[in-house]
Design an enzyme around this catalytic site. Structure first.
Site, PDB file in Angstrom:
ATOM      1  N   ASP A  11      24.599  73.031  50.168  1.00 40.90           N
ATOM      2  CA  ASP A  11      25.011  73.933  51.255  1.00 40.90           C
ATOM      3  C   ASP A  11      25.364  73.074  52.472  1.00 40.90           C
ATOM      4  OD1 ASP A  11      24.417  77.201  51.642  1.00 40.90           O
ATOM      5  OD2 ASP A  11      24.690  76.093  53.508  1.00 40.90           O
ATOM      6  N   GLY A  42      26.895  76.836  48.415  1.00 41.48           N
ATOM      7  CA  GLY A  42      26.450  77.949  49.267  1.00 41.48           C
ATOM      8  C   GLY A  42      25.063  78.427  48.895  1.00 41.48           C
ATOM      9  N   ASP A  95      29.627  70.050  52.168  1.00 42.59           N
ATOM     10  CA  ASP A  95      30.645  70.897  52.772  1.00 42.59           C
ATOM     11  C   ASP A  95      31.740  71.045  51.714  1.00 42.59           C
ATOM     12  OD1 ASP A  95      32.834  71.943  54.081  1.00 42.59           O
ATOM     13  OD2 ASP A  95      32.587  70.711  55.879  1.00 42.59           O
ATOM     14  N   LYS A 108      39.406  86.458  48.215  1.00 45.14           N
ATOM     15  CA  LYS A 108      38.705  86.744  46.957  1.00 45.14           C
ATOM     16  C   LYS A 108      39.659  87.349  45.921  1.00 45.14           C
ATOM     17  CE  LYS A 108      34.481  85.345  47.753  1.00 45.14           C
ATOM     18  NZ  LYS A 108      33.804  84.340  46.929  1.00 45.14           N
ATOM     19  N   TYR A 113      38.730  87.639  54.094  1.00 46.86           N
ATOM     20  CA  TYR A 113      37.741  87.469  53.022  1.00 46.86           C
ATOM     21  C   TYR A 113      38.228  88.170  51.749  1.00 46.86           C
ATOM     22  CZ  TYR A 113      33.236  88.410  50.645  1.00 46.86           C
ATOM     23  OH  TYR A 113      32.224  88.526  49.734  1.00 46.86           O
ATOM     24  N   GLY A 126      22.775  80.666  51.165  1.00 45.81           N
ATOM     25  CA  GLY A 126      23.219  82.004  51.558  1.00 45.81           C
ATOM     26  C   GLY A 126      22.294  83.079  51.011  1.00 45.81           C
TER      27      GLY A 126
HETATM   28  N1  SER Z   1      28.609  92.005  51.494  1.00 46.17           N
HETATM   29  C1  SER Z   1      29.943  91.543  51.694  1.00 46.17           C
HETATM   30  C2  SER Z   1      30.392  91.748  53.081  1.00 46.17           C
HETATM   31  O1  SER Z   1      29.934  92.694  53.684  1.00 46.17           O
HETATM   32  C3  SER Z   1      30.896  92.243  50.774  1.00 46.17           C
HETATM   33  O2  SER Z   1      31.085  91.473  49.654  1.00 46.17           O
HETATM   34  O3  SER Z   1      31.200  91.025  53.567  1.00 46.17           O
END
Ligand code: SER
Length: 316
Positions: free
Chosen positions: A36, A10, A51, A145, A141, A13
């Site tokens: 990436d 990544g 990937d 995590k 997400y 990013g």
């Molecule tokens: N910056 C991230 C988000 O807004 C939070 O870890 O998804």
């Protein structure tokens, strides 16, 4: 020069780009491999298309480059993750499990796993949120995590894999525009301000969130990775903080430099995500274990952001 061979996933990013530059200063240009899925190939080498779902290719890269450390930055963020929950889970969690599996097989020295304030949820105390609190994330997400944090701890305890992690607040930097996150407004707002435009904010004016300026985030990452492993007591993910502010407060900070800056508010689906996160973080364990200390507060960040964005504007 260090003998470490670093893999960044990544790397195109928001954080990955700046991290690659910083790590190349520490470890030497050729010792840091940026990867990436982006086809927007950076000038900075070495770079490989990767990937994270392609386990065979990941395996080949780790083996052929004799990787000794991984910074696993590839992930789908909070807001964009909600458009395709199952894909987000696969990329974020299955992708991470592939990294952990290879780390164990190839005896990789250290892995960095970025976690986030998105692991917190509506059952979490909202102010000065401490390290060990109930996690009930509202986004895929956040779920991926918080599960990743538990897998990190498991691999550390079971196989001795040296995984280090922080729960990043929203990150603000001038180097690139983030995409797909709930805290992205705090970067977009500066871009609008220097162009003399009114900014339409997708969060409500009083939504307070923990945030951090990019140089602090990069320094925290590298300092944690360089810390003596005997000093580290958290193997899920360290709470990390620098400042907290609302959209109204960042607008006020910008007005100290650009007095006629205007903002209007049009909260969308991201408001619900932000409302499920905490307002401020107790990161005393990071301060105790690896001496974490931020440099930038809101106004210092605003001065530096505007200065650098204006410089970028002039050289365009
Ligand atoms: N910056 C991230 C988000 O807004 C939070 O870890 O998804």
């Amino acid at each position: 020069m260090s003998k470490d061979k670093i893999l960044i996933t990544g790397a195109n990013g928001q954080l990955g780009r700046v991290l690659a530059t910083a790590l190349r200063k520490v470890h030497g240009q050729d010792n840091v491999l940026a990867t990436d899925i982006s086809t927007d190939i950076p000038d900075d080498n070495p770079y490989e298309f990767l990937d994270i779902m392609n386990v065979t290719r990941l395996h080949e890269i780790v083996e052929s480059y004799e990787i000794t450390q991984v910074y696993h930055m590839a992930a789908i963020l909070s807001a964009s993750g909600e458009w395709n929950p199952l894909k987000t889970w696969k990329v974020n969690l299955d992708g991470y499990l592939s990294i952990l599996d290879l780390a164990e097989k190839f005896q990789i020295d250290k892995v960095f796993f970025p976690s986030t304030i998105a692991v917190f949820g509506t059952t979490t105390p909202r102010e000065n949120t401490s390290q060990h609190v109930p996690l009930m994330p509202s986004t895929v997400y956040g779920i991926s995590k918080s599960t990743g944090e538990l897998w990190s701890n498991y691999y550390h305890d079971r196989y001795g894999t040296d995984i280090r992690s922080v729960r990043y607040p929203g990150i603000i930097g001038y180097q690139s525009l983030p995409s797909g996150g709930t805290t992205d407004y705090a970067v977009e707002i500066y871009h609008a301000a220097i162009k003399g435009e009114e900014y339409e904010c997708f969060l409500a004016e009083d939504t307070r969130l923990p945030m951090m300026y990019m140089p602090d985030a990069i320094r925290a990452t590298i300092e944690l990775m360089q810390a003596d492993k005997n000093d580290l007591n958290i193997r899920t993910s360290y709470n990390l903080s620098a400042m907290s502010f609302t959209p109204a407060e960042i607008a006020e900070s910008i007005r100290k430099i650009i007095p006629d800056f205007k903002i209007r508010y049009k909260p969308d689906h991201r408001q619900d995500i932000a409302a499920s996160w905490t307002e401020s973080i107790d990161d005393s364990m990071a301060r105790r274990d690896w001496k974490w200390q931020e440099e930038y507060n809101l106004d210092a960040m605003t001065v530096d952001m505007i200065k650098n964005l204006r410089l970028q504007q002039e050289t365009k």
